[in-house]
Design a protein around this motif. Sequence first.
Motif, mmCIF file in Angstrom:
data_model
loop_
_atom_site.group_PDB
_atom_site.id
_atom_site.type_symbol
_atom_site.label_atom_id
_atom_site.label_comp_id
_atom_site.label_asym_id
_atom_site.label_seq_id
_atom_site.Cartn_x
_atom_site.Cartn_y
_atom_site.Cartn_z
ATOM 1 N N GLY A 212 0.884 -0.976 -0.082
ATOM 2 C CA GLY A 212 0.008 -0.070 -0.153
ATOM 3 C C GLY A 212 0.768 1.288 -0.012
ATOM 4 O O GLY A 212 2.012 1.151 -0.588
ATOM 5 N N ARG A 224 -3.010 3.296 3.646
ATOM 6 C CA ARG A 224 -3.895 2.378 3.008
ATOM 7 C C ARG A 224 -3.145 1.308 2.707
ATOM 8 O O ARG A 224 -2.066 1.218 2.175
ATOM 9 N N SER A 226 -2.718 -2.118 -0.178
ATOM 10 C CA SER A 226 -3.215 -2.096 -1.691
ATOM 11 C C SER A 226 -4.399 -2.622 -2.012
ATOM 12 O O SER A 226 -4.785 -3.586 -0.907
ATOM 13 N N ALA A 227 -4.968 -2.479 -3.052
ATOM 14 C CA ALA A 227 -6.047 -3.001 -3.427
ATOM 15 C C ALA A 227 -5.666 -4.515 -3.954
ATOM 16 O O ALA A 227 -4.773 -4.673 -4.374
ATOM 17 N N GLY A 262 -7.510 11.223 2.209
ATOM 18 C CA GLY A 262 -7.906 10.044 2.072
ATOM 19 C C GLY A 262 -8.551 9.555 0.725
ATOM 20 O O GLY A 262 -8.423 8.531 0.223
ATOM 21 N N ARG A 263 -9.328 10.594 0.231
ATOM 22 C CA ARG A 263 -9.899 10.200 -0.908
ATOM 23 C C ARG A 263 -8.788 9.971 -2.386
ATOM 24 O O ARG A 263 -8.891 9.248 -2.978
ATOM 25 N N ASP A 266 -6.795 6.738 -1.875
ATOM 26 C CA ASP A 266 -7.810 5.596 -2.290
ATOM 27 C C ASP A 266 -7.982 5.638 -3.849
ATOM 28 O O ASP A 266 -7.783 4.479 -4.696
ATOM 29 N N ARG A 267 -7.850 6.681 -4.486
ATOM 30 C CA ARG A 267 -8.013 6.680 -5.884
ATOM 31 C C ARG A 267 -6.740 6.402 -6.693
ATOM 32 O O ARG A 267 -6.634 5.702 -7.591
ATOM 33 N N ARG A 270 -6.308 2.685 -6.394
ATOM 34 C CA ARG A 270 -7.294 1.860 -7.104
ATOM 35 C C ARG A 270 -6.487 1.956 -8.473
ATOM 36 O O ARG A 270 -6.514 1.086 -9.412
#
Length: 290
Positions: A212, A224, A226-227, A262-263, A266-267, A270
């Motif tokens: 992440g 965060r 990783s996805a 945070g937004r 996350d983007r 992703r």
Amino acid sequence: MTTLVIGEALVDVVRENGRTNSVPGGSPANVALGLARLGREVTLHTTLGDDEAGRAVRAHLEESGVALTPESATAAPTTIATADIDENGDASYSFALEWDPAAIDPRGAGVVHTGSLGAWLPSGAAAVDGMLAAARAAGALVTFDPNIRSSLIADADAVRALIGERTAASDIVKMSDEDAAWLYPGASEDEVLDTVLAAGPRIAALTRGGDGAVIATRGHRISRPSAPVTVADTIGAGDTFMTILVDEAPALVADLSEAILGRVLDRALRAAAITVSRPGPDLPWARDME
């Protein structure tokens, strides 16, 4: 808002499991490509020879909507990078490199991004210095990703000093955990972020590969994972993450709140997950992000 990206464009010769494949790449060129695929207006200032490799790179970038400065055309050969992929999908690089960019006027760009070899190789340092200084004087936001390639560094102390200057003159700095280990030997993650932010940037981000990433300001620090994704290879993952930071630079600088950080984090994660799920530096289009 127009974004100007300054740095190398090249051909990646990817060797994996006995197979060889050539694809256009280069960290700054990948960022420009990623921005164009998101529908942004972006110009790349680089060096491309009038050779087969250069024509392939130019066509690849222009097909995605990247504009190239006229001064990007050079008589020198186009840079070739050889990437050897191991069983985990990680790449190690060697380079046949030319980097001596022309100086251009960056005024008119709202964001100027530089990074990788083009940001710290001595052959082009003076030209890059002048362009970044002019951009800042004109009010542009500056973003930076050192993207260290230690095999190309003859004088580590000189490069660390130059990267320190680039960091201090930037609004947003992103680096990988490998970059951080080379730049700040023995420092913890928090110490690295504290050092970067103390130098002047308003935002610092540190990527950790499959573990992440973290994004930080002087007031907030968000981590965060990783996805989850099946990894084809990791080529272009860091450049994809940087693309989102560049794309979001005006929003980030305007509002350093935890919610915005945070937004954006996350983007960025992703987007990086999309890239690593596909072979080579195949950065996402806007439709992929939707």
